[in-house]
Motif scaffolding. Sequence first.
Motif, PDB file in Angstrom:
ATOM      1  N   UNK A 112       0.841  -1.186   0.000  1.00  0.00           N
ATOM      2  CA  UNK A 112       0.000   0.000   0.000  1.00  0.00           C
ATOM      3  C   UNK A 112       0.878   1.238   0.000  1.00  0.00           C
ATOM      4  N   UNK A 113       0.456   2.230  -0.722  1.00  0.00           N
ATOM      5  CA  UNK A 113       1.158   3.503  -0.669  1.00  0.00           C
ATOM      6  C   UNK A 113       0.451   4.415   0.323  1.00  0.00           C
ATOM      7  N   UNK A 114      -0.835   4.595   0.138  1.00  0.00           N
ATOM      8  CA  UNK A 114      -1.539   5.593   0.930  1.00  0.00           C
ATOM      9  C   UNK A 114      -1.799   5.149   2.359  1.00  0.00           C
ATOM     10  N   UNK A 115      -2.259   3.922   2.580  1.00  0.00           N
ATOM     11  CA  UNK A 115      -2.518   3.476   3.947  1.00  0.00           C
ATOM     12  C   UNK A 115      -1.236   3.411   4.757  1.00  0.00           C
ATOM     13  N   UNK A 116      -0.140   3.022   4.147  1.00  0.00           N
ATOM     14  CA  UNK A 116       1.152   3.012   4.844  1.00  0.00           C
ATOM     15  C   UNK A 116       1.556   4.433   5.200  1.00  0.00           C
ATOM     16  N   UNK A 117       1.397   5.371   4.274  1.00  0.00           N
ATOM     17  CA  UNK A 117       1.733   6.769   4.555  1.00  0.00           C
ATOM     18  C   UNK A 117       0.856   7.319   5.679  1.00  0.00           C
ATOM     19  N   UNK A 118      -0.437   7.004   5.630  1.00  0.00           N
ATOM     20  CA  UNK A 118      -1.334   7.455   6.696  1.00  0.00           C
ATOM     21  C   UNK A 118      -0.856   6.934   8.052  1.00  0.00           C
ATOM     22  N   UNK A 119      -0.570   5.647   8.131  1.00  0.00           N
ATOM     23  CA  UNK A 119      -0.143   5.047   9.391  1.00  0.00           C
ATOM     24  C   UNK A 119       1.158   5.669   9.875  1.00  0.00           C
ATOM     25  N   UNK A 120       2.128   5.814   8.977  1.00  0.00           N
ATOM     26  CA  UNK A 120       3.406   6.416   9.357  1.00  0.00           C
ATOM     27  C   UNK A 120       3.194   7.821   9.914  1.00  0.00           C
ATOM     28  N   UNK A 121       2.334   8.586   9.268  1.00  0.00           N
ATOM     29  CA  UNK A 121       2.086   9.959   9.721  1.00  0.00           C
ATOM     30  C   UNK A 121       1.338   9.972  11.061  1.00  0.00           C
ATOM     31  N   UNK A 122       0.359   9.105  11.217  1.00  0.00           N
ATOM     32  CA  UNK A 122      -0.417   9.066  12.457  1.00  0.00           C
ATOM     33  C   UNK A 122       0.428   8.652  13.658  1.00  0.00           C
TER      34      UNK A 122
END
Length: 174
Positions: A15-25
Amino acid sequence: MKSLVIAAHPNLSNSVINKMWIDRLHQEKDITVHDLYTEYPDGRINVEREQQLLLEHDRIVFQFPFYWYSSPSLLKEWQDVVLTYGWAYGSEGTKLHGKEFVLAISTGGPEAAYQAGGHNQYSMSELTKPFQATANLTGMRFLPSFTTQGVRFLTDAQIRESAEELVRHLKASY
């Protein structure tokens, strides 16, 4: 306000977006990210632990890619075993009353595909009605969903901006 993000992506490494979301959160001190597929690779959910996490937070967020007009299967299993009668609903099931509930959803298809007359024939609001009904049954207040659509076509900068928008959405007062 403490938020619990229950993330469910069966193949997060792709995943690109869900991984980025998790990393940011993970950078936010008042947001707990709880990745179901990492926590329960065998699918055996620790109900007591999950219920305790819910009790410790004010806002509950389901984060997932939209699969076949719903969530990935482990999140559905989580709902089935964690949101039990007498605990989450029913005359004695008041543990979630007053909490807030948010969906954070990504779709591969563009926004235009998720509306009346679009490719999928229904809006995201219509397709997420079962989640709204879950919030109603458990006494949670359903807040506006956060969606990023057409993720296959987004640039890296747009994906990063989506992660920032998600943080702002989850920290907003409603």
